[in-house]
Design an enzyme around this catalytic site. Structure first.
Site, PDB file in Angstrom:
ATOM      1  N   LYS A  14       0.840  -1.185  -0.162  1.00  0.00           N
ATOM      2  CA  LYS A  14      -0.025  -0.123   0.050  1.00  0.00           C
ATOM      3  C   LYS A  14       1.014   0.741  -0.210  1.00  0.00           C
ATOM      4  CE  LYS A  14      -1.457  -1.699   4.158  1.00  0.00           C
ATOM      5  NZ  LYS A  14      -1.393  -2.478   4.691  1.00  0.00           N
ATOM      6  N   ARG A  89      -8.811   0.747   9.951  1.00  0.00           N
ATOM      7  CA  ARG A  89      -8.758  -0.803   9.784  1.00  0.00           C
ATOM      8  C   ARG A  89     -10.046  -1.223  10.339  1.00  0.00           C
ATOM      9  NH1 ARG A  89      -2.800   0.521   8.911  1.00  0.00           N
ATOM     10  NH2 ARG A  89      -1.957  -0.636   9.990  1.00  0.00           N
ATOM     11  N   ARG A 125      12.279  -5.672   5.214  1.00  0.00           N
ATOM     12  CA  ARG A 125      11.662  -4.244   4.257  1.00  0.00           C
ATOM     13  C   ARG A 125      13.160  -3.274   5.609  1.00  0.00           C
ATOM     14  NH1 ARG A 125       6.548  -0.929   4.827  1.00  0.00           N
ATOM     15  NH2 ARG A 125       6.651  -2.618   7.047  1.00  0.00           N
ATOM     16  N   ARG A 158      12.266  -0.890   9.953  1.00  0.00           N
ATOM     17  CA  ARG A 158      10.895  -0.561  11.177  1.00  0.00           C
ATOM     18  C   ARG A 158      10.834  -1.395  12.513  1.00  0.00           C
ATOM     19  NH1 ARG A 158       5.284   0.255   8.062  1.00  0.00           N
ATOM     20  NH2 ARG A 158       4.480  -0.425   9.994  1.00  0.00           N
ATOM     21  N   ARG A 169       0.822  -8.906  13.555  1.00  0.00           N
ATOM     22  CA  ARG A 169      -0.189  -7.570  12.919  1.00  0.00           C
ATOM     23  C   ARG A 169      -1.008  -8.382  12.051  1.00  0.00           C
ATOM     24  NH1 ARG A 169       4.970  -4.856  11.280  1.00  0.00           N
ATOM     25  NH2 ARG A 169       3.919  -3.486   9.407  1.00  0.00           N
TER      26      ARG A 169
HETATM   27  P1  AP5 Z   1       5.218  -1.402   1.848  1.00  0.00           P
HETATM   28  O1  AP5 Z   1       4.590  -1.034   0.721  1.00  0.00           O
HETATM   29  O2  AP5 Z   1       5.686  -0.124   2.905  1.00  0.00           O
HETATM   30  O3  AP5 Z   1       3.556  -2.122   2.232  1.00  0.00           O
HETATM   31  P2  AP5 Z   1       2.587  -1.758   3.043  1.00  0.00           P
HETATM   32  O4  AP5 Z   1       1.387  -2.290   2.289  1.00  0.00           O
HETATM   33  O5  AP5 Z   1       2.251  -0.377   3.149  1.00  0.00           O
HETATM   34  O6  AP5 Z   1       2.644  -1.973   4.819  1.00  0.00           O
HETATM   35  P3  AP5 Z   1       2.595  -1.522   5.994  1.00  0.00           P
HETATM   36  O7  AP5 Z   1       3.413  -3.155   7.244  1.00  0.00           O
HETATM   37  O8  AP5 Z   1       3.217  -0.580   5.957  1.00  0.00           O
HETATM   38  O9  AP5 Z   1       1.797  -1.674   6.977  1.00  0.00           O
HETATM   39  P4  AP5 Z   1       1.226  -1.713   7.945  1.00  0.00           P
HETATM   40  O10 AP5 Z   1      -0.530  -1.403   7.252  1.00  0.00           O
HETATM   41  O11 AP5 Z   1       0.718  -2.498   9.357  1.00  0.00           O
HETATM   42  O12 AP5 Z   1       1.770  -0.354   8.439  1.00  0.00           O
HETATM   43  P5  AP5 Z   1       1.479   0.745   8.844  1.00  0.00           P
HETATM   44  O13 AP5 Z   1       2.165   2.089   8.841  1.00  0.00           O
HETATM   45  O14 AP5 Z   1      -0.258   1.577   8.095  1.00  0.00           O
HETATM   46  O15 AP5 Z   1       5.663  -2.662   1.614  1.00  0.00           O
HETATM   47  C1  AP5 Z   1       5.963  -4.392   2.363  1.00  0.00           C
HETATM   48  C2  AP5 Z   1       7.666  -4.346   1.756  1.00  0.00           C
HETATM   49  O16 AP5 Z   1       7.764  -4.645   0.066  1.00  0.00           O
HETATM   50  C3  AP5 Z   1       9.098  -3.216   1.098  1.00  0.00           C
HETATM   51  O17 AP5 Z   1      10.240  -3.362   1.686  1.00  0.00           O
HETATM   52  C4  AP5 Z   1       8.586  -3.283  -0.149  1.00  0.00           C
HETATM   53  O18 AP5 Z   1       9.643  -2.279  -1.078  1.00  0.00           O
HETATM   54  C5  AP5 Z   1       8.284  -4.299  -0.641  1.00  0.00           C
HETATM   55  N1  AP5 Z   1       7.102  -3.908  -2.183  1.00  0.00           N
HETATM   56  C6  AP5 Z   1       5.944  -3.035  -1.705  1.00  0.00           C
HETATM   57  N2  AP5 Z   1       5.293  -4.179  -3.107  1.00  0.00           N
HETATM   58  C7  AP5 Z   1       5.915  -5.205  -4.106  1.00  0.00           C
HETATM   59  C8  AP5 Z   1       5.883  -5.865  -5.478  1.00  0.00           C
HETATM   60  N3  AP5 Z   1       4.920  -5.381  -5.677  1.00  0.00           N
HETATM   61  N4  AP5 Z   1       6.674  -6.832  -4.976  1.00  0.00           N
HETATM   62  C9  AP5 Z   1       7.709  -6.845  -4.168  1.00  0.00           C
HETATM   63  N5  AP5 Z   1       8.471  -6.523  -3.130  1.00  0.00           N
HETATM   64  C10 AP5 Z   1       6.970  -5.403  -2.467  1.00  0.00           C
HETATM   65  O19 AP5 Z   1       0.691   0.691  10.589  1.00  0.00           O
HETATM   66  C11 AP5 Z   1       1.459   0.018  11.746  1.00  0.00           C
HETATM   67  C12 AP5 Z   1       1.118   0.502  13.214  1.00  0.00           C
HETATM   68  O20 AP5 Z   1       0.572   1.718  13.231  1.00  0.00           O
HETATM   69  C13 AP5 Z   1       0.105  -0.461  13.113  1.00  0.00           C
HETATM   70  O21 AP5 Z   1       0.056  -1.793  13.216  1.00  0.00           O
HETATM   71  C14 AP5 Z   1      -0.780   0.226  14.175  1.00  0.00           C
HETATM   72  O22 AP5 Z   1      -0.760   0.036  15.246  1.00  0.00           O
HETATM   73  C15 AP5 Z   1      -0.855   1.807  13.592  1.00  0.00           C
HETATM   74  N6  AP5 Z   1      -1.789   2.513  13.393  1.00  0.00           N
HETATM   75  C16 AP5 Z   1      -1.467   2.379  11.607  1.00  0.00           C
HETATM   76  N7  AP5 Z   1      -2.818   3.273  11.397  1.00  0.00           N
HETATM   77  C17 AP5 Z   1      -3.879   2.413  12.430  1.00  0.00           C
HETATM   78  C18 AP5 Z   1      -5.063   2.743  12.204  1.00  0.00           C
HETATM   79  N8  AP5 Z   1      -5.862   3.360  11.574  1.00  0.00           N
HETATM   80  N9  AP5 Z   1      -6.189   2.737  13.135  1.00  0.00           N
HETATM   81  C19 AP5 Z   1      -4.882   2.307  14.064  1.00  0.00           C
HETATM   82  N10 AP5 Z   1      -4.329   1.838  14.578  1.00  0.00           N
HETATM   83  C20 AP5 Z   1      -2.819   1.894  13.280  1.00  0.00           C
END
Ligand code: AP5
Length: 211
Positions: A14, A89, A125, A158, A169
């Site tokens: 994403k 979420r 990552r 991270r 997660r």
């Molecule tokens: P990447 O694009 O970074 O993946 P992502 O889907 O953005 O994953 P995140 O881990 O950032 O999502 P998340 O939802 O857990 O974390 P968030 O920060 O929102 O890609 C991942 C890896 O794959 C990278 O290395 C990339 O290079 C590689 N890649 C990408 N595309 C590829 C492809 N096509 N092929 C191969 N490799 C590829 O949330 C973190 C924490 O914050 C949560 O756990 C929670 O505690 C809190 N939080 C955030 N939002 C909320 C909410 N709305 N409500 C409550 N808590 C929240």
């Protein structure tokens, strides 16, 4: 205001795609994960409350995150196209967006990918400490080791990308995702895409949906 939300498991790509699209300047990328990490870094009251949940791979409570996104959206002008990455979420978060006529969601795009590929994606990552650009040690390595291609910043892992926290997660994601999929299906707003394709192909699919 046009709102597109990106749904999908941690590591489904994403953030990678939202950053690519927002570099093209037509979209504003809002990631609640990035906003919460910035709050922790700046030691704000929100950051202090969020940290313990994020360290364990749990969701930050709805009221805190809903307030954060409402405040942020209220500062943006009404003709902008917003990409919400990581929000909503929970169904309660989706309902909070839906309750305001100015923040209705036009499209919810679900990034689909099997869990067994996500642990490898997330533990491999690395992210830039300055601009947040994501890399992968195998699939998308930076040109110079440890240095961001985009801004020259330092690249680190991270703290929630360790294997144990990643598994938690993923469990949390699966406990909430069906409710969100049902919510946006009923509104005829749901689009699914194969997030296991190379990033350029995923981008092509997304552009097709967004046009
Ligand atoms: P990447 O694009 O970074 O993946 P992502 O889907 O953005 O994953 P995140 O881990 O950032 O999502 P998340 O939802 O857990 O974390 P968030 O920060 O929102 O890609 C991942 C890896 O794959 C990278 O290395 C990339 O290079 C590689 N890649 C990408 N595309 C590829 C492809 N096509 N092929 C191969 N490799 C590829 O949330 C973190 C924490 O914050 C949560 O756990 C929670 O505690 C809190 N939080 C955030 N939002 C909320 C909410 N709305 N409500 C409550 N808590 C929240």
């Amino acid at each position: 205001m046009q709102i597109t939300v990106f749904l999908g498991a941690p590591g489904s790509g994403k953030g990678t795609q939202a950053k690519k699209l927002s570099q093209k300047k037509t979209f504003i990328h809002l990631s609640t994960g990035d906003m919460l990490r910035a709050a922790i870094k700046n030691n704000t009251s929100l950051g202090q409350k969020a940290k313990a949940f994020m360290d364990k791979g749990e969701l930050v409570p709805d009221d805190l995150v809903i307030q954060l996104i409402k405040e942020t959206l209220s500062q943006l002008s009404s003709n902008q196209h917003i990409l919400l990455d990581g929000f909503p979420r929970t169904v309660a978060q989706a309902e909070a967006l839906n309750a305001n006529p100015t923040t209705q969601v036009q499209r919810a795009i679900l990034f689909e990918i099997p869990d067994n590929l996500l642990v490898e994606r997330l533990t491999g990552r690395r992210v830039c400490t300055q601009c947040g650009h994501p890399f992968h040690i195998k699939h998308m390595p930076p040109k110079s080791e440890g240095m961001c291609d985009a801004c020259g910043g330092q690249i680190v892992q991270r703290s929630d990308d360790t294997e144990n926290v990643v598994k938690k997660r993923l469990d949390v994601f699966h406990s909430q995702n069906k409710g969100l999929v049902d919510f946006y299906s009923k509104k005829n707003a749901l689009h699914k895409l194969d997030a296991n394709l190379p990033a350029d192909q995923v981008e092509g699919l997304l552009i097709g949906i967004l046009q």
